[in-house]
Motif scaffolding. Sequence first.
Motif, PDB file in Angstrom:
ATOM      1  N   GLU A   8      34.082  36.963  38.577  1.00 20.96           N
ATOM      2  CA  GLU A   8      35.348  36.325  38.172  1.00 20.96           C
ATOM      3  C   GLU A   8      36.519  36.756  39.064  1.00 20.96           C
ATOM      4  O   GLU A   8      37.620  36.216  38.938  1.00 20.96           O
ATOM      5  N   LEU A   9      36.291  37.688  39.972  1.00 19.38           N
ATOM      6  CA  LEU A   9      37.389  38.200  40.805  1.00 19.38           C
ATOM      7  C   LEU A   9      37.536  37.404  42.101  1.00 19.38           C
ATOM      8  O   LEU A   9      36.603  36.743  42.552  1.00 19.38           O
ATOM      9  N   LYS A  10      38.728  37.504  42.690  1.00 16.39           N
ATOM     10  CA  LYS A  10      38.965  36.876  43.990  1.00 16.39           C
ATOM     11  C   LYS A  10      38.661  37.885  45.101  1.00 16.39           C
ATOM     12  O   LYS A  10      38.836  39.091  44.909  1.00 16.39           O
ATOM     13  N   VAL A  11      38.250  37.359  46.237  1.00 18.26           N
ATOM     14  CA  VAL A  11      37.961  38.231  47.383  1.00 18.26           C
ATOM     15  C   VAL A  11      39.149  38.132  48.343  1.00 18.26           C
ATOM     16  O   VAL A  11      39.244  37.210  49.145  1.00 18.26           O
ATOM     17  N   ILE A  12      40.062  39.066  48.224  1.00 19.25           N
ATOM     18  CA  ILE A  12      41.270  39.026  49.065  1.00 19.25           C
ATOM     19  C   ILE A  12      41.370  40.343  49.825  1.00 19.25           C
ATOM     20  O   ILE A  12      41.513  41.408  49.225  1.00 19.25           O
ATOM     21  N   ASP A  13      41.249  40.235  51.138  1.00 20.05           N
ATOM     22  CA  ASP A  13      41.267  41.424  52.005  1.00 20.05           C
ATOM     23  C   ASP A  13      40.301  42.503  51.508  1.00 20.05           C
ATOM     24  O   ASP A  13      40.681  43.669  51.360  1.00 20.05           O
ATOM     25  N   CYS A  14      39.060  42.124  51.262  1.00 23.06           N
ATOM     26  CA  CYS A  14      38.036  43.082  50.811  1.00 23.06           C
ATOM     27  C   CYS A  14      37.228  43.568  52.006  1.00 23.06           C
ATOM     28  O   CYS A  14      36.915  42.783  52.904  1.00 23.06           O
TER      29      CYS A  14
ATOM     30  N   VAL B   3      37.981  40.871  54.609  1.00 27.30           N
ATOM     31  CA  VAL B   3      37.715  39.433  54.503  1.00 27.30           C
ATOM     32  C   VAL B   3      38.345  38.827  53.250  1.00 27.30           C
ATOM     33  O   VAL B   3      38.483  39.486  52.216  1.00 27.30           O
ATOM     34  N   THR B   4      38.719  37.566  53.379  1.00 23.25           N
ATOM     35  CA  THR B   4      39.228  36.782  52.256  1.00 23.25           C
ATOM     36  C   THR B   4      38.350  35.537  52.170  1.00 23.25           C
ATOM     37  O   THR B   4      38.114  34.873  53.191  1.00 23.25           O
ATOM     38  N   CYS B   5      37.847  35.256  50.962  1.00 20.68           N
ATOM     39  CA  CYS B   5      36.893  34.152  50.825  1.00 20.68           C
ATOM     40  C   CYS B   5      37.518  32.984  50.064  1.00 20.68           C
ATOM     41  O   CYS B   5      38.214  33.166  49.071  1.00 20.68           O
ATOM     42  N   VAL B   6      37.240  31.784  50.572  1.00 23.82           N
ATOM     43  CA  VAL B   6      37.812  30.563  50.002  1.00 23.82           C
ATOM     44  C   VAL B   6      36.729  29.493  49.992  1.00 23.82           C
ATOM     45  O   VAL B   6      36.017  29.325  50.985  1.00 23.82           O
TER      46      VAL B   6
END
Length: 282
Positions: free
Chosen positions: A143-149, A160-163
């Motif tokens: 359920e989380l966003k991948v922002i600058d992981c 990385v940031t995933c979209v």
Amino acid sequence: MSLEFSKYHGLGNDFILIDNRDTLALKVTPEQAVVMCDRNFGIGADGIIFLLAASTADTDYTMRMFNSDGSVAEMCGNGIRCLAKFIKDLGAPFPEGKGNQYRISTLAGVITPELLDNGQIRVDMGIPALEAATIPTTLVAPELKVIDCPLEVAGQTWQVTCVNMGNPHCVTFVEDVMAIPLETIGPMFEHHPTFPMRTNTEFIQVMAPDYLKMRVWERGAGATLACGTGACASLVAGVLTERCQRQATVELPGGKLEIEWSELNQRLYMTGPAELVFTGKM
Ligand code: ZDR
């Protein structure tokens, strides 16, 4: 097989277009697509796109696509601009009351390209999905966003940031985009176990808050000259990480795209060209 085709490109991202309106069965198998897309043994293209009749009352046409390796792509930003031009070149009228727009059903939902008077095509690319489960990636909880992981690839830690733009994208910001060894590192991102559906990967250098320079490694097609969904995903990643504005030019090896992420409706708008290269019979 005897098959008529047209070849188009959007900033050098090139596609074989097939008029498939008269039958529901795709006229080319994934295996044939691989041969047709081959640059030495076939026509040469990054993918093959089929124009099918409308499948629902609220759409005008249906699009299907194979990458050059025969895999299915849910959506293709440069490809849908080419498809819009192809429909116009086939002499199909615009649907009444809709302006110069076609509503196209894709595996990523309804996408609406509009042919502008200046020859460019503006596409409503829809709303990006950000939750890990929808990318899909196992990098963080579903359920989380991948922002600058952080992601380990080739012995290096990348942020990385995933979209998801209908298809999966992994965006990473770098100091010098030309220094990235795309051919070696691209496949490692594409096939990384954290991406169960594989991924497209964009390497971005921020030149200014309204100007991004991008190189892409595409899932199923490798290094290409441009990538519309990738340019949209990169702008979203830039906004989420406060690196760029909601409206920016994205420079790709094949040319420039204008991308806007509307604050009002959260939809992405991509504007760029599409050109007929040649038509033929196979
Ligand atoms: C990146 C792309 N060329 C575009 O312009 O959006 C789409 C091609 C599909 C991509 N390789 C995928 O998602 O498999």
